[in-house]
Design an enzyme around this catalytic site. Structure first.
Site, PDB file in Angstrom:
ATOM      1  N   ASP A   1      49.197  47.789  20.490  1.00  0.00           N
ATOM      2  CA  ASP A   1      48.114  48.196  20.916  1.00  0.00           C
ATOM      3  C   ASP A   1      46.996  48.464  19.973  1.00  0.00           C
ATOM      4  O   ASP A   1      46.289  48.247  20.376  1.00  0.00           O
ATOM      5  CB  ASP A   1      48.635  49.601  21.924  1.00  0.00           C
ATOM      6  CG  ASP A   1      47.037  49.213  23.105  1.00  0.00           C
ATOM      7  OD1 ASP A   1      47.024  47.965  23.460  1.00  0.00           O
ATOM      8  OD2 ASP A   1      46.622  49.968  23.028  1.00  0.00           O
TER       9      ASP A   1
ATOM     10  N   GLU B   1      39.346  48.549  30.712  1.00  0.00           N
ATOM     11  CA  GLU B   1      38.931  49.743  30.186  1.00  0.00           C
ATOM     12  C   GLU B   1      39.531  50.438  31.568  1.00  0.00           C
ATOM     13  O   GLU B   1      40.818  51.274  31.244  1.00  0.00           O
ATOM     14  CB  GLU B   1      38.184  50.217  30.113  1.00  0.00           C
ATOM     15  CG  GLU B   1      37.211  50.274  28.723  1.00  0.00           C
ATOM     16  CD  GLU B   1      38.369  49.831  27.072  1.00  0.00           C
ATOM     17  OE1 GLU B   1      38.907  50.589  27.117  1.00  0.00           O
ATOM     18  OE2 GLU B   1      36.811  50.996  26.625  1.00  0.00           O
TER      19      GLU B   1
ATOM     20  N   GLU C   1      46.133  41.722  30.905  1.00  0.00           N
ATOM     21  CA  GLU C   1      47.295  42.768  30.826  1.00  0.00           C
ATOM     22  C   GLU C   1      48.672  43.238  31.541  1.00  0.00           C
ATOM     23  O   GLU C   1      49.338  44.037  31.101  1.00  0.00           O
ATOM     24  CB  GLU C   1      46.443  44.244  32.037  1.00  0.00           C
ATOM     25  CG  GLU C   1      44.211  44.130  31.369  1.00  0.00           C
ATOM     26  CD  GLU C   1      44.753  45.013  29.783  1.00  0.00           C
ATOM     27  OE1 GLU C   1      46.182  45.894  30.276  1.00  0.00           O
ATOM     28  OE2 GLU C   1      43.780  45.505  29.183  1.00  0.00           O
TER      29      GLU C   1
HETATM   30  C1  LIG Z   1      45.693  45.989  25.987  1.00  0.00           C
HETATM   31  C2  LIG Z   1      44.843  47.318  26.489  1.00  0.00           C
HETATM   32  N1  LIG Z   1      43.723  46.612  27.128  1.00  0.00           N
HETATM   33  C3  LIG Z   1      43.161  48.473  27.291  1.00  0.00           C
HETATM   34  C4  LIG Z   1      42.849  48.674  26.615  1.00  0.00           C
HETATM   35  C5  LIG Z   1      41.271  50.238  26.141  1.00  0.00           C
HETATM   36  N2  LIG Z   1      40.932  50.634  25.840  1.00  0.00           N
HETATM   37  C6  LIG Z   1      43.853  48.955  25.479  1.00  0.00           C
HETATM   38  N3  LIG Z   1      43.808  50.111  23.894  1.00  0.00           N
HETATM   39  N4  LIG Z   1      44.885  47.860  25.488  1.00  0.00           N
END
Ligand SMILES: Cc1ncc(CN)c(N)n1
Length: 227
Positions: free
Chosen positions: A55, A148, A218
């Site tokens: 991430d 988000e 996601e």
């Molecule tokens: C995969 C992912 N998706 C969303 C977010 C939120 N900014 C994140 N940090 N990482």
């Protein structure tokens, strides 16, 4: 009731309607087994560390995407306050990058030696394609809102009463599950709901397709982390 769905039907915005229409995908993204494992305390910490490293790379790729949405807002939006919302997004990302570095060192994750996995590369490629000048502001803001929202809804779920989230992961859940982040997601949703009714049918179709692509990415991202 989940965020984005709480307004009465007669006032319902386009985004809430889409979340209802695509509820199965939305639930798959926001109630993924990885998230459920954090919430019930059974999470495998190696999975958590994998998520953390991947991430961090994603967030670095997310910065130019959010910057591109800010540029589009400056050129295409007729509401001055959009700029502030998007600036707050960039400010939060600045904090987030510092937080990832601190958190990684706490968990012994060496960020410099992490290579992006295929799923992460695919998602970052999607971000890159969403930055192109030909992508309309309405479509880009819908993508940002959806990205988000998934994190906000997922991590807020791990903080609800009755959850058994391990204390060492509470800060992670707070980062995206806190009320301020929820309000920021609502601001993005409001912008999308203002833009969508005035967009062309083609743009609206593209924005809905982008929402679905985000939900798929996601789910894949959680799958990758879960291992
Ligand atoms: C995969 C992912 N998706 C969303 C977010 C939120 N900014 C994140 N940090 N990482």
């Amino acid at each position: 009731m989940e965020a984005g769905l709480e307004r009465p039907a007669e006032e319902e915005g386009t985004t809430a309607m889409w979340l209802r229409k695509h509820r199965l995908m939305y639930t798959a993204a926001t109630r993924h087994p990885f998230i459920l494992s954090i919430r019930d305390g059974s999470v495998d910490l190696n999975s958590f560390k994998r998520w953390l490293g991947q991430d961090y790379l994603f967030v670095r790729a997310f910065v130019p995407f959010v910057s591109s949405v800010l540029l589009k807002a400056c050129w295409e939006s007729d509401d001055n306050s959009d700029m502030e919302v998007l600036l707050s997004s960039l400010a939060a990302l600045n904090d987030e990058i510092a937080w990832f570095k601190k958190e990684a060192s706490k968990w012994g994750v060496v960020l410099a030696s992490i290579a992006p996995q295929r799923v992460n590369k695919d998602y970052c490629r999607f971000l890159k394609s969403s930055m192109e000048p030909g992508i309309e502001y309405t479509v880009a803001i819908a993508a940002l809102w959806a990205i988000e929202l998934v994190y906000q809804q997922s991590f807020a779920y791990c903080l609800e009463e009755g959850s058994r989230t391990p204390p060492e992961l509470a800060e992670t859940c707070q980062r995206w599950g806190n009320e301020g982040f929820g309000q920021y997601c609502q601001s993005l949703q409001k912008i999308a709901d203002r833009q969508l009714p005035r967009a062309t049918n083609e743009e609206r179709k593209k924005a809905e397709a982008v929402l679905l692509r985000v939900l798929e990415h996601e789910v894949e991202f959680w799958n990758m982390s879960h291992g």
